[in-house]
Each structure stands twice: as structure tokens, then as C-alpha cells.
Design an enzyme around this catalytic site. Sequence first.
Site, PDB file in Angstrom:
ATOM      1  N   GLU A  57       0.812  -1.224   0.000  1.00 26.15           N
ATOM      2  CA  GLU A  57       0.000   0.000   0.000  1.00 26.15           C
ATOM      3  C   GLU A  57       0.846   1.275   0.000  1.00 26.15           C
ATOM      4  OE1 GLU A  57      -4.146  -1.417   2.078  1.00 26.15           O
ATOM      5  OE2 GLU A  57      -2.607  -0.602   3.412  1.00 26.15           O
ATOM      6  N   GLU A 100      -7.045  -7.321  -1.084  1.00 33.31           N
ATOM      7  CA  GLU A 100      -7.742  -7.139   0.190  1.00 33.31           C
ATOM      8  C   GLU A 100      -9.180  -6.701  -0.052  1.00 33.31           C
ATOM      9  OE1 GLU A 100      -5.886  -4.744   3.178  1.00 33.31           O
ATOM     10  OE2 GLU A 100      -3.902  -5.655   2.904  1.00 33.31           O
TER      11      GLU A 100
END
Length: 648
Positions: A181, A250
Site C-alpha cells: 500500500e 484485500e
Amino acid sequence: MASSRTEFVLVAGLAMLCSCLAIKVEYDANALIIDGQRKVIISGSIHYPRSTPEMWPDLIQKAKDGGLDAIETYIFWNVHEPRRREYDFSGNLDFVKFFKLVQDAGLYAILRIGPYVCAEWNYGGFPMWLHNTPGIQLRTDNDIFKNEMQVFTTKIVNMCKEANLFASQGGPIILAQIENEYGNIMEKYGDAGKQYIKWCANMAVAQNISEPWIMCQQSDAPEPMINTCNGFYCDQFKPNNPKSPKMWTENWTGWFKLWGGRDPQRTAEDLAFSVARFFQNGGVLNNYYMYHGGTNFGRTAGGPYIATSYDYNAPLDEYGNLNQPKWGHLKQLHASIKQAEKFLTNGTVETKSVMNFVDLTKFTLNATGERFCMLSNSDNTGDYTADLGEDGKFFVPAWSVTFLQNCSKEVYNTAKINTQTSVMVTKHSEEDAYGNEVKPAKLSWMWAPEPIQDTLKGNGRFEAAQLLDQKEASGDVSDYLWYMTSVDTRNISLKNMTLRVSTNGHGLHAYVNGKLIGSQFSRQAKGQQMVTGDDYSFGFDKAVSLKKGLNVISLLSVTVGLANYGAFYDLKPTGLINGGVLLNGKGNNSINATTYQWSYKVGLNGEAQQFHDPNSRNANWNSTKVPKNRPMTWYKTSFKTPSGEEPV
């Protein structure tokens, strides 16, 4: 890349694969291609250190029974290397054993090395010695950090190679991830951030594995990295390379819980809708974060103020029970996706609007003319009936997707639940001779005071003429740090004095001359803070009675999990650093003790003496008159292990 496929040569070894011949694993924009078979992958996150090794086989089997193809997990640097070059892979840190159990169950695995993980994990998974290394800057183009990151990444990769865990060796791992991320916060790091992410890609490729590497939330991921999506919805996501598969690393099944906060929920219907829409729009891999959340054991919870439970409202609850109807509803969804797999990965795709909010996607196999359709309603309040002509009329509830076999027979709808909702019933584990439940004996509690005589006298282990950062001074071996100093009041008036302490949090217990004058925690401890990291600083003000001469101030600072997310989150101050300690009276009658000589002690005496160990004999446990709301007190009880093997 010269062709539309990227090829990886793998050796068959998964329990689910009968052949022992070498297999090719390739990918294109529409599929992962394993041994010539075009596949979509349904995966779920199960973090090995958030459960016990005894739980692993059951969790993995329930994931398989729920229709998963793969298990995904991070690797957690701080617990594996708590001190530089000292490693721990024992007990529930034995990720090699975990992956072998995944393989034994006939599932694939996805390895997310990071080694920054976020994951609501203490300090994002970075060990504190890394932060305390002179000259280091984390997650940027810094040679010291990059060297340490490469050493750890290489160690993990080599451990996997030595255990034959990669698919090219006959193991279960089909994908590996580097960084995590970073694209969400890269702008704050400027050009150094861009250079760092290029270095990450090159370093990963240099590990010389045959499996594809991925980067999540990294829209500029360099080739051959595959950029992936994280979030509640990823149906509109597009990889930065049109030849890359569309992957969702995710899909948040719920959310994490904060101390004092509510239990977050995400409905089975909404979760199923998000998955169906993703595959309707060209998705290839969906991973549930989390499929089993588990427990933040010990001091592993980040935050601050992230709770011990990491249940996450996942399909398997914290203890490994089926969370119904979510688990069963998703199992049916997965069966429908697998029924459509050959169409999703081989078919010609045509999407058209049937009416406002309602879209029909038709997948057609040109060779046979077979069809499969997905009919979606993106209106979150309105139900509609879609007229598909000769194929029939179909009622599509709000915010749902219908799977249509041959485009004419409904086989699943994401909003129509026919799985029974579980009702968890607490049962006593003991039974009498006739099989009747027997209520267990009431828990008997004992208590022991925390020994604090040394710190109340100002006796520490090291000194500094300043207020230190707590995480740096403690090395993150404890949540507690004592700040102690002495103040001479012979030349000031002692009337109406107030102790003022400015701290970055997260909690403070203040003693003056051996007496507790007050305790306070950050206002964000009430479950209102966000994962992005708020300001946890606060001011502590209490009236205080002083004596003429030397007065001892002992301040116990408490952290409740270290920050785990955000640009430069690793630099967020903790404890009294950048704060101040003042004794204020009327007029100019005050003392600034901020730059005094301070004595420090890391941790509690009870921690050092292992009061928490049942075999420790260092505590003076009392069984009478158990106090309530007594500061600095240890409590313990014991109970008989429940019978059976079910979760408790």
C-alpha cells in the site's frame, strides 16, 4: 513484454494436482493459467501468528470447505527478528509449517512479505531496533533501510526455497508480494519514494523465484510487478498494464475493533455483491481480508487502541467458528463463480445496460455458443424486474448480482440468503454422570500489588537531561516507561500548585512524593480515532501538595499499541518527548522541569519478575479482599481446561 502471456515454469506438487510433471503457470488479462487450465482464484487471509498452531488445520480445512482456492498471509518482521539478526520462527511464528499445512489441504498460498505490513499490527510490523538504527529512514530511498529490508526479504525467500514452498519447487506459493500500500502515501516521500519503489521491484526480481510478484495499491508498479487493489469495492479497478490480471488482494470482510468502540459489521449480502461485481467486470483473483481474523496476542496490536480481538467480522470468527450466514452465503457464491469459471476466463464479453442501474454482462464461448450471464443492480435502494426477452424476466433486488446459467436460469443472487444464521450458544463444559450440564465453580481471583517503591523514589536505570521519546527509550520491549525527576521548592511558595504534564500519549499515571495524584488517557481512547492516525497528545493538570525541599515526581507513561499506518507513521512521537512538565502557582510562582535531569526505567517490575508466568514465585498473591479499581494491581485466576476440541 513481447507476448500477451508471461510464463512461469512450476513443478507440480500440490496435493490437489495429480501430475508430478512440470507445469506452466502463466497469466494474461483474463486468467491465471495453471498447467494450461485458465483459472480464477478465490483466496482468503489467515495470519498464522493470530491463531495457534493447533488451530491451523481446522481453519485451513474450513477455508477449503468454504470454497477457497488459496490462503494468503503476511510475514511479520518484528516478531521474527525482535533483535537484529536474532530470529524466532517457533510456535505460532512457524510460517513454514503453516504453508505446509496449506499445501496438505490442497490449497495454493500467497506470500505477502512486505516487509511493512500495516495489518493493524504494532508499528506496522517493523522491529523497533530498525527505527533506532543511526541514519536510517524507513520506507524511502535510504541505503541503510534498503539493506536491512533486503536482508530480511532474502532470508524469508531462502527459507521458503529451503522448504520447497514455491510452486516451482512443488510447493503451494503461487504469488509473492513486496512492499504494501505504498502508493497510498508515496507522494509525501517525493522523488525518493519513486526511486524506492523501483528499487523494491528490482530487489524482488533479484530474489530469483519463478512466481509472479505483486504490489498492492501501487498504480505505478514497475514491470514485471502486477499492481493490485485493496478496498471494500474493486470492480472499477484496472491494472496499469493491460496484459496483467485484475487482482484484489484485500476485500475487507469487516473492519478492526478499537478499545471502547463498536463491533464493526459488513453484511454477507454486501460482501457477496462486491465479489460478484468484481468478477462481472473482469476480476481474476479475489482475496478476503480477513477470512479468519483471529487474536492480537501479547503486544502485537497496533493502532493505537486496536483491541485484542481481530475478529474482523470475517467468515470464520475469532475462535474459528463458522460466522453464519456469511460463511455459507459466500460458499454458495464461490460455487457459482466456479460454475462460471470457463466463461469468465475464455468467453467473449458483452455488457449492456438493461435499464437504469441494471447491467447485463454476457459471457459466450465462441466454440460452442454456450452462455453465462451476470445481471447486476447497482441501485442500493430500488428493486427491479429485468426483461431479457426470450431468456425471461428476472427480479433483481437492490444492490445485488444474479448469476444466470445459460443466461436463462437463476443459480444465485447475492442478496438472497438461504444459509441459516448461526446462534452461538454458551454451554458449560462439565457434565455429570447422566450427561447433564454442570455449572462450573465461580472463578476465584487473586491479586498482587505492582512493586513501585524504587520508581516512587526516583530510582531509574539511565538518565538524560531531556524528555525522551518512549518507543525509542523503551525499544518497544514494554508498554511502560517511567520518567522521574526531583524538584527543589525551597525558593517558591507552595500554595495552589498544579502539576501540568504535556504528553503525546497514550496514558499517564502521575505520582508526587510517592502518592498517586491522577491518571489520564488520550481522549481518542473512546473508539473514535481512525487508522490514519490522529493526534493522541493531551494535557494532564492536577492540583498537587508539595513540601519544602526536594520533591520526587514519578510519571508512568503508557502506550496502547504503536501507530501502524500513514506517511512517516514511524516518526510519530510517543510519551513525553516534545511535551513539558511544569509546576504552576499564582503569578510567576512556577517551575519548568522539562529540561531537568530525568531518570528512566523501562517496564514494570512485575513484568521483569514475570508475574504473568503461572510458575513464577516472585509475586505475593493475595486471595482475600480482592480490590476493585486499585491502580497498579495484578490480578489472576485459574480454571480447568474445557473438555473437547471445539473452539472456546
